[in-house]
Write a protein that holds these residues in place. Structure first.
Motif, PDB file in Angstrom:
ATOM      1  N   VAL A 115      -4.228 -11.247  96.162  1.00 46.48           N
ATOM      2  CA  VAL A 115      -2.866 -11.019  96.651  1.00 46.48           C
ATOM      3  C   VAL A 115      -2.702  -9.578  97.124  1.00 46.48           C
ATOM      4  N   GLN A 116      -3.267  -8.633  96.344  1.00 52.60           N
ATOM      5  CA  GLN A 116      -3.186  -7.233  96.743  1.00 52.60           C
ATOM      6  C   GLN A 116      -3.911  -6.993  98.061  1.00 52.60           C
ATOM      7  N   ASP A 117      -5.108  -7.601  98.187  1.00 53.23           N
ATOM      8  CA  ASP A 117      -5.848  -7.467  99.451  1.00 53.23           C
ATOM      9  C   ASP A 117      -5.060  -8.052 100.608  1.00 53.23           C
ATOM     10  N   LEU A 118      -4.460  -9.229 100.387  1.00 51.11           N
ATOM     11  CA  LEU A 118      -3.662  -9.855 101.440  1.00 51.11           C
ATOM     12  C   LEU A 118      -2.448  -9.002 101.796  1.00 51.11           C
ATOM     13  N   GLU A 119      -1.843  -8.391 100.788  1.00 51.42           N
ATOM     14  CA  GLU A 119      -0.698  -7.524 101.068  1.00 51.42           C
ATOM     15  C   GLU A 119      -1.127  -6.322 101.900  1.00 51.42           C
ATOM     16  N   GLU A 120      -2.313  -5.739 101.575  1.00 55.43           N
ATOM     17  CA  GLU A 120      -2.810  -4.621 102.366  1.00 55.43           C
ATOM     18  C   GLU A 120      -3.106  -5.050 103.800  1.00 55.43           C
ATOM     19  N   VAL A 121      -3.739  -6.235 103.939  1.00 50.03           N
ATOM     20  CA  VAL A 121      -4.034  -6.744 105.286  1.00 50.03           C
ATOM     21  C   VAL A 121      -2.730  -6.982 106.042  1.00 50.03           C
ATOM     22  N   ALA A 122      -1.738  -7.553 105.353  1.00 51.76           N
ATOM     23  CA  ALA A 122      -0.448  -7.818 105.991  1.00 51.76           C
ATOM     24  C   ALA A 122       0.214  -6.512 106.426  1.00 51.76           C
ATOM     25  N   ALA A 123       0.113  -5.478 105.560  1.00 48.45           N
ATOM     26  CA  ALA A 123       0.698  -4.190 105.921  1.00 48.45           C
ATOM     27  C   ALA A 123       0.001  -3.600 107.143  1.00 48.45           C
TER      28      ALA A 123
END
Length: 210
Positions: A115-123
């Motif tokens: 989830v953290q990785d996805l949030e970083e990618v989304a950002a």
């Protein structure tokens, strides 16, 4: 959900087993073992108690103290083994639950990391989208400016073409005037040509007088 239909023999057998284990055969205990409703189990248990009281009141069917003691000892052994088995199963279940909990915790950590990785990618993607939107707005603005410049250039080109057409027309008129002038000059030269070969009057007279 309908309760399971039970028979008189099932209730009697369950009650006897519970008594052999040294426990009180309550309706809840019977239902936990064989199912059924309180009405059905209660009716069969009343019949079971009447028959048991009648058996206990009949001397011929009263078990000797030694037999009762052996039955009690057997029931205690069975109960002890049942407790040991239940304890072992409980320990095994606890061990298995701990292992499953460890796997769940590990999966949860992995999910949180994902989830953290996805949030970083989304950002990052959001930042890129913002940059692209800004670039698009600037490109649209530059395109509008270029369109205005092109329109003005086309307007100036139209004016230049009109002026060039006027200049070409004037040149054509001047050329035509030059041609006409040349024709007139040629005509005048042709008209003056006979006079160039004619001698002046009075020239011969002076020569004779001398």
């Amino acid at each position: 959900m309908r309760r399971q239909t039970i028979t008189r023999d099932q209730v009697f057998e369950a009650a006897d087993q519970i008594v052999d284990m040294g426990l009180n055969p309550t309706q809840n205990a019977i239902i936990r073992r064989v199912g059924g409703s309180f009405t059905t189990v209660g009716r069969y248990m009343e019949e079971w108690r009447r028959e048991r009281r009648a058996a206990n009141e009949n001397p011929a069917t009263v078990a000797p103290d030694q037999l009762l003691g052996a039955a009690k000892t057997f029931a205690e052994e069975i109960w002890g083994k049942a407790l040991d088995l239940a304890t072992a199963r409980l320990s095994e279940d606890q061990r298995r639950l701990k292992a499953e909990q460890a796997v769940i915790d590990e999966d949860r950590v992995d999910m949180l990391n994902q989830v953290q990785d996805l949030e970083e990618v989304a950002a990052t993607q959001e930042a890129r989208i913002t940059t692209l939107e800004q670039t698009i707005r600037e490109a649209i603005s530059e395109t509008s400016v270029l369109q205005d410049k092109l329109a003005r250039a086309n307007e100036r080109a139209g004016v230049a073409e009109a002026r060039l057409a006027d200049a070409n027309r004037r040149i054509d008129e001047l050329l035509e005037s030059v041609v006409i002038a040349n024709q007139r000059n040629a005509e005048l030269l042709d008209a003056l040509l006979p006079f160039r070969h004619r001698k002046p009057v009075g020239t011969n007279r002076r020569s004779h007088s001398k």
